[in-house]
Design an enzyme around this catalytic site. Structure first.
Site, PDB file in Angstrom:
ATOM      1  N   GLY A  11      -1.035 -23.556  28.270  1.00  0.00           N
ATOM      2  CA  GLY A  11      -1.950 -22.896  27.245  1.00  0.00           C
ATOM      3  C   GLY A  11      -1.330 -22.431  25.939  1.00  0.00           C
ATOM      4  O   GLY A  11      -0.441 -21.695  26.149  1.00  0.00           O
ATOM      5  N   ARG A  72       0.191 -29.589  30.049  1.00  0.00           N
ATOM      6  CA  ARG A  72       0.264 -29.112  31.450  1.00  0.00           C
ATOM      7  C   ARG A  72       0.615 -30.509  32.250  1.00  0.00           C
ATOM      8  O   ARG A  72      -0.273 -31.393  32.737  1.00  0.00           O
ATOM      9  CB  ARG A  72      -1.027 -28.619  32.145  1.00  0.00           C
ATOM     10  CG  ARG A  72      -1.634 -27.553  31.108  1.00  0.00           C
ATOM     11  CD  ARG A  72      -2.830 -26.816  31.838  1.00  0.00           C
ATOM     12  NE  ARG A  72      -3.671 -26.071  31.049  1.00  0.00           N
ATOM     13  CZ  ARG A  72      -3.611 -24.877  30.705  1.00  0.00           C
ATOM     14  NH1 ARG A  72      -2.698 -23.953  31.260  1.00  0.00           N
ATOM     15  NH2 ARG A  72      -4.616 -24.194  29.860  1.00  0.00           N
ATOM     16  N   ASP A 103       2.964 -18.181  33.711  1.00  0.00           N
ATOM     17  CA  ASP A 103       3.611 -18.224  34.962  1.00  0.00           C
ATOM     18  C   ASP A 103       3.734 -19.379  35.414  1.00  0.00           C
ATOM     19  O   ASP A 103       4.805 -19.891  36.176  1.00  0.00           O
ATOM     20  CB  ASP A 103       2.668 -17.294  36.167  1.00  0.00           C
ATOM     21  CG  ASP A 103       1.419 -17.670  36.160  1.00  0.00           C
ATOM     22  OD1 ASP A 103       0.791 -18.321  35.619  1.00  0.00           O
ATOM     23  OD2 ASP A 103       0.683 -16.794  37.180  1.00  0.00           O
ATOM     24  N   GLY A 104       2.887 -20.458  35.496  1.00  0.00           N
ATOM     25  CA  GLY A 104       3.082 -21.702  35.797  1.00  0.00           C
ATOM     26  C   GLY A 104       4.265 -22.459  35.344  1.00  0.00           C
ATOM     27  O   GLY A 104       4.785 -23.253  35.904  1.00  0.00           O
ATOM     28  N   THR A 125       1.004 -16.481  26.339  1.00  0.00           N
ATOM     29  CA  THR A 125      -0.031 -16.779  27.117  1.00  0.00           C
ATOM     30  C   THR A 125      -1.162 -15.619  26.683  1.00  0.00           C
ATOM     31  O   THR A 125      -0.778 -14.494  26.277  1.00  0.00           O
ATOM     32  CB  THR A 125      -0.295 -16.937  28.302  1.00  0.00           C
ATOM     33  OG1 THR A 125      -1.746 -16.839  28.782  1.00  0.00           O
ATOM     34  CG2 THR A 125       0.364 -15.773  29.183  1.00  0.00           C
ATOM     35  N   ASP A 127      -3.822 -14.709  27.826  1.00  0.00           N
ATOM     36  CA  ASP A 127      -4.168 -13.880  29.098  1.00  0.00           C
ATOM     37  C   ASP A 127      -3.640 -12.647  29.283  1.00  0.00           C
ATOM     38  O   ASP A 127      -4.156 -11.705  30.180  1.00  0.00           O
ATOM     39  CB  ASP A 127      -4.051 -14.813  30.295  1.00  0.00           C
ATOM     40  CG  ASP A 127      -4.988 -16.068  30.046  1.00  0.00           C
ATOM     41  OD1 ASP A 127      -5.841 -16.148  29.307  1.00  0.00           O
ATOM     42  OD2 ASP A 127      -4.491 -17.104  30.875  1.00  0.00           O
ATOM     43  N   ASP A 129      -1.382 -11.831  31.599  1.00  0.00           N
ATOM     44  CA  ASP A 129      -1.548 -11.860  32.947  1.00  0.00           C
ATOM     45  C   ASP A 129      -0.059 -12.079  33.562  1.00  0.00           C
ATOM     46  O   ASP A 129       0.318 -12.449  34.714  1.00  0.00           O
ATOM     47  CB  ASP A 129      -2.345 -12.922  33.614  1.00  0.00           C
ATOM     48  CG  ASP A 129      -1.948 -14.276  33.171  1.00  0.00           C
ATOM     49  OD1 ASP A 129      -0.940 -14.459  32.537  1.00  0.00           O
ATOM     50  OD2 ASP A 129      -2.553 -15.325  33.565  1.00  0.00           O
ATOM     51  N   ARG A 162     -31.539  -7.553  20.694  1.00  0.00           N
ATOM     52  CA  ARG A 162     -31.320  -8.170  22.087  1.00  0.00           C
ATOM     53  C   ARG A 162     -30.048  -7.707  22.794  1.00  0.00           C
ATOM     54  O   ARG A 162     -29.161  -7.064  22.343  1.00  0.00           O
ATOM     55  CB  ARG A 162     -31.058  -9.764  21.638  1.00  0.00           C
ATOM     56  CG  ARG A 162     -32.038 -10.474  21.027  1.00  0.00           C
ATOM     57  CD  ARG A 162     -31.604 -11.618  20.473  1.00  0.00           C
ATOM     58  NE  ARG A 162     -32.768 -12.811  20.333  1.00  0.00           N
ATOM     59  CZ  ARG A 162     -32.583 -13.572  19.095  1.00  0.00           C
ATOM     60  NH1 ARG A 162     -31.502 -13.771  18.649  1.00  0.00           N
ATOM     61  NH2 ARG A 162     -33.526 -14.447  18.845  1.00  0.00           N
ATOM     62  N   MET A 169     -12.057 -15.386  27.686  1.00  0.00           N
ATOM     63  CA  MET A 169     -11.058 -16.195  28.284  1.00  0.00           C
ATOM     64  C   MET A 169     -10.182 -15.215  29.336  1.00  0.00           C
ATOM     65  O   MET A 169     -10.407 -13.781  29.112  1.00  0.00           O
ATOM     66  CB  MET A 169     -10.125 -17.093  27.694  1.00  0.00           C
ATOM     67  CG  MET A 169     -10.964 -18.188  27.238  1.00  0.00           C
ATOM     68  SD  MET A 169      -9.465 -19.431  26.321  1.00  0.00           S
ATOM     69  CE  MET A 169     -10.334 -21.032  26.445  1.00  0.00           C
ATOM     70  N   ARG A 171      -8.338 -16.377  32.076  1.00  0.00           N
ATOM     71  CA  ARG A 171      -8.146 -16.796  33.610  1.00  0.00           C
ATOM     72  C   ARG A 171      -8.707 -15.954  34.477  1.00  0.00           C
ATOM     73  O   ARG A 171      -9.683 -15.487  34.718  1.00  0.00           O
ATOM     74  CB  ARG A 171      -6.647 -17.519  33.521  1.00  0.00           C
ATOM     75  CG  ARG A 171      -6.604 -18.716  34.473  1.00  0.00           C
ATOM     76  CD  ARG A 171      -5.176 -19.341  34.568  1.00  0.00           C
ATOM     77  NE  ARG A 171      -4.142 -18.181  34.369  1.00  0.00           N
ATOM     78  CZ  ARG A 171      -2.920 -18.574  34.985  1.00  0.00           C
ATOM     79  NH1 ARG A 171      -2.784 -19.763  35.387  1.00  0.00           N
ATOM     80  NH2 ARG A 171      -1.797 -17.693  34.614  1.00  0.00           N
ATOM     81  N   ALA A 186     -18.400  -2.151  23.857  1.00  0.00           N
ATOM     82  CA  ALA A 186     -19.557  -3.064  24.778  1.00  0.00           C
ATOM     83  C   ALA A 186     -19.967  -1.994  25.536  1.00  0.00           C
ATOM     84  O   ALA A 186     -19.329  -0.933  26.300  1.00  0.00           O
ATOM     85  CB  ALA A 186     -18.652  -3.825  25.494  1.00  0.00           C
ATOM     86  N   LYS A 214     -31.962  -0.425  21.381  1.00  0.00           N
ATOM     87  CA  LYS A 214     -32.391  -1.690  21.557  1.00  0.00           C
ATOM     88  C   LYS A 214     -31.625  -2.876  21.783  1.00  0.00           C
ATOM     89  O   LYS A 214     -32.066  -3.926  22.023  1.00  0.00           O
ATOM     90  CB  LYS A 214     -33.583  -1.768  20.785  1.00  0.00           C
ATOM     91  CG  LYS A 214     -34.681  -0.710  20.638  1.00  0.00           C
ATOM     92  CD  LYS A 214     -35.630  -0.597  21.884  1.00  0.00           C
ATOM     93  CE  LYS A 214     -36.623   0.297  21.755  1.00  0.00           C
ATOM     94  NZ  LYS A 214     -36.395   1.544  20.768  1.00  0.00           N
ATOM     95  N   HIS A 215     -30.552  -2.828  21.374  1.00  0.00           N
ATOM     96  CA  HIS A 215     -29.414  -3.971  21.587  1.00  0.00           C
ATOM     97  C   HIS A 215     -28.378  -3.308  22.651  1.00  0.00           C
ATOM     98  O   HIS A 215     -27.816  -2.355  22.717  1.00  0.00           O
ATOM     99  CB  HIS A 215     -29.117  -4.370  20.347  1.00  0.00           C
ATOM    100  CG  HIS A 215     -28.101  -3.335  19.340  1.00  0.00           C
ATOM    101  ND1 HIS A 215     -28.390  -2.285  18.868  1.00  0.00           N
ATOM    102  CD2 HIS A 215     -26.717  -3.452  19.755  1.00  0.00           C
ATOM    103  CE1 HIS A 215     -27.500  -1.721  18.436  1.00  0.00           C
ATOM    104  NE2 HIS A 215     -26.317  -2.158  18.931  1.00  0.00           N
TER     105      HIS A 215
HETATM  106  O1  F6P Z   1      -4.254 -19.437  29.950  1.00  0.00           O
HETATM  107  C1  F6P Z   1      -4.849 -19.599  28.682  1.00  0.00           C
HETATM  108  C2  F6P Z   1      -6.275 -20.271  29.022  1.00  0.00           C
HETATM  109  O2  F6P Z   1      -6.875 -20.143  27.374  1.00  0.00           O
HETATM  110  C3  F6P Z   1      -7.054 -19.394  29.785  1.00  0.00           C
HETATM  111  O3  F6P Z   1      -7.477 -18.033  29.424  1.00  0.00           O
HETATM  112  C4  F6P Z   1      -8.292 -20.399  29.928  1.00  0.00           C
HETATM  113  O4  F6P Z   1      -8.770 -20.240  31.290  1.00  0.00           O
HETATM  114  C5  F6P Z   1      -7.309 -21.754  30.103  1.00  0.00           C
HETATM  115  O5  F6P Z   1      -6.200 -21.477  29.450  1.00  0.00           O
HETATM  116  C6  F6P Z   1      -7.989 -22.703  29.477  1.00  0.00           C
HETATM  117  O6  F6P Z   1      -7.595 -23.953  29.682  1.00  0.00           O
HETATM  118  P1  F6P Z   1      -7.768 -25.116  28.845  1.00  0.00           P
HETATM  119  O7  F6P Z   1      -7.318 -25.135  27.467  1.00  0.00           O
HETATM  120  O8  F6P Z   1      -6.856 -26.257  29.758  1.00  0.00           O
HETATM  121  O9  F6P Z   1      -9.015 -25.509  28.995  1.00  0.00           O
END
Ligand code: F6P
Length: 319
Positions: A11, A72, A103-104, A125, A127, A129, A162, A169, A171, A186, A214-215
């Site tokens: 990604g 990918r 990592d992949g 990335t 993420d 992560d 509301r 996102m 992952r 939040a 209320k929200h």
């Molecule tokens: O790893 C980056 C990321 O944006 C994640 O946050 C998300 O789960 C994934 O890629 C989405 O992948 P794709 O763009 O292949 O839908």
């Protein structure tokens, strides 16, 4: 080492271009030749490789996405695909490869090193992560995009009184949700790293309501499941009007923040320096604002650690 290459994989993330720019310019600075591999590992297998120059990375430091494109690759998962990739690199006389990705992508880079081809990874990335680095390139920009979006949603949430459930996102990691949840104030943050208790979420909403609020804004990390499931549960138990926003790929785009440009520039240059020093099979990271490098095996055998003190802090501030 005289000839190296750089590719982006997985990604995309804002700041990847700044990292490519840094790698190219650092290599040229050291008198090396540097090649861009287009379309990630797929492009590597196909030999989609072109020499880069100072000019080919001009005017990109502020651009999101990646000028090298990303993919990918299924074929690269096979031994045959990896063998073809090494052959392409050797055919071009390339002696070392920088892989910018998650990592992949690093596991892919490791396969090349195991086949005798030196690689260095740069964590790119949104993420955040990747183990052994405090930050990955793109996280800060995505975080700011999310916070900006939540601020806007808050305006309308207030007007209509509301409850909004916002899915972000990340992952399997809760970093984006947690940091955005704290930064945007939040009421509840639902992340994979912490067991969620629906009674607690409802009680926190009711406590706010009793104070006249209320929200509400609830952030859900995609790693725990769909925001609409939580919206349905909340509606069922409170009877309140809820709305769901899935921020989606907007989180992956946009001009990188100054922080991401800095990080990418430091990491891109460090990766070139490591190859020049004859190092391989390592990833660049940042720890306590110092650029470090870690063995792929060491990094990839660990689990990314989310700083849960931030979770406790967010809970204590959203009362
Ligand atoms: O790893 C980056 C990321 O944006 C994640 O946050 C998300 O789960 C994934 O890629 C989405 O992948 P794709 O763009 O292949 O839908």
């Amino acid at each position: 080492m005289k000839k190296i290459a750089v590719l982006t994989s997985g990604g995309d993330a804002p700041g990847m271009n700044a990292a490519i720019r840094a790698a190219v310019r650092r290599a040229v600075y050291h008198g090396m030749q540097i090649f861009g591999v287009y379309h990630g590992y797929d492009g590597l297998i196909q030999g989609d490789i072109q020499e880069m120059s100072l000019g080919s990375v001009g005017d990109i430091i502020h651009r999101g996405g990646t000028i090298l494109y990303s993919a990918r690759s299924q074929e690269f998962r096979t031994d045959e695909g990896q063998q073809k990739a090494v052959e392409q690199l050797r055919k071009h006389g390339i002696e070392g490869l920088i892989v910018i990705g998650g990592d992949g992508s690093f596991r892919g880079a490791q396969k090349l090193t195991q086949k005798g081809f030196p690689t260095i990874g740069i964590p790119g990335t949104i993420d955040n992560d990747i183990p052994c680095t405090d930050f990955t390139i793109g996280f800060d920009t995505a975080l700011n995009t999310i916070v900006e979006a939540i601020d806007k949603i808050r305006d309308t949430a207030t007007s209509h009184e509301r409850t909004y459930i916002i899915e972000v996102m990340g992952r399997d990691a809760g970093d984006l949700a947690l940091w955005a949840g704290l930064a945007a104030g939040a009421e509840s943050i639902i992340i994979p790293e912490e067991e969620q208790d629906m009674d607690d979420i409802i009680e926190r909403l009711h406590a706010g309501y009793r104070r006249g609020k209320k929200h509400s804004i609830i952030i859900v990390a995609e790693g725990v499941g769909s925001a609409s499931v939580y919206a349905d549960k909340i509606k069922e138990r409170t009877g309140w009007e809820t709305r769901v926003t899935v921020l989606g790929h907007i989180q992956r785009g946009g001009s990188p923040t100054a922080f991401d440009r800095m990080l990418a520039s430091r990491m891109g240059a460090a990766a070139v320096d490591l190859l020049l020093e004859g190092k391989a099979d390592r990833m660049v990271g940042i720890q306590n604002n110092q650029i470090v490098d870690i063995d792929f095996d060491e990094a990839l055998s660990q689990k990314h650690q989310l700083d849960l003190s931030i979770y406790q802090l967010a809970r204590s501030l959203s009362i």
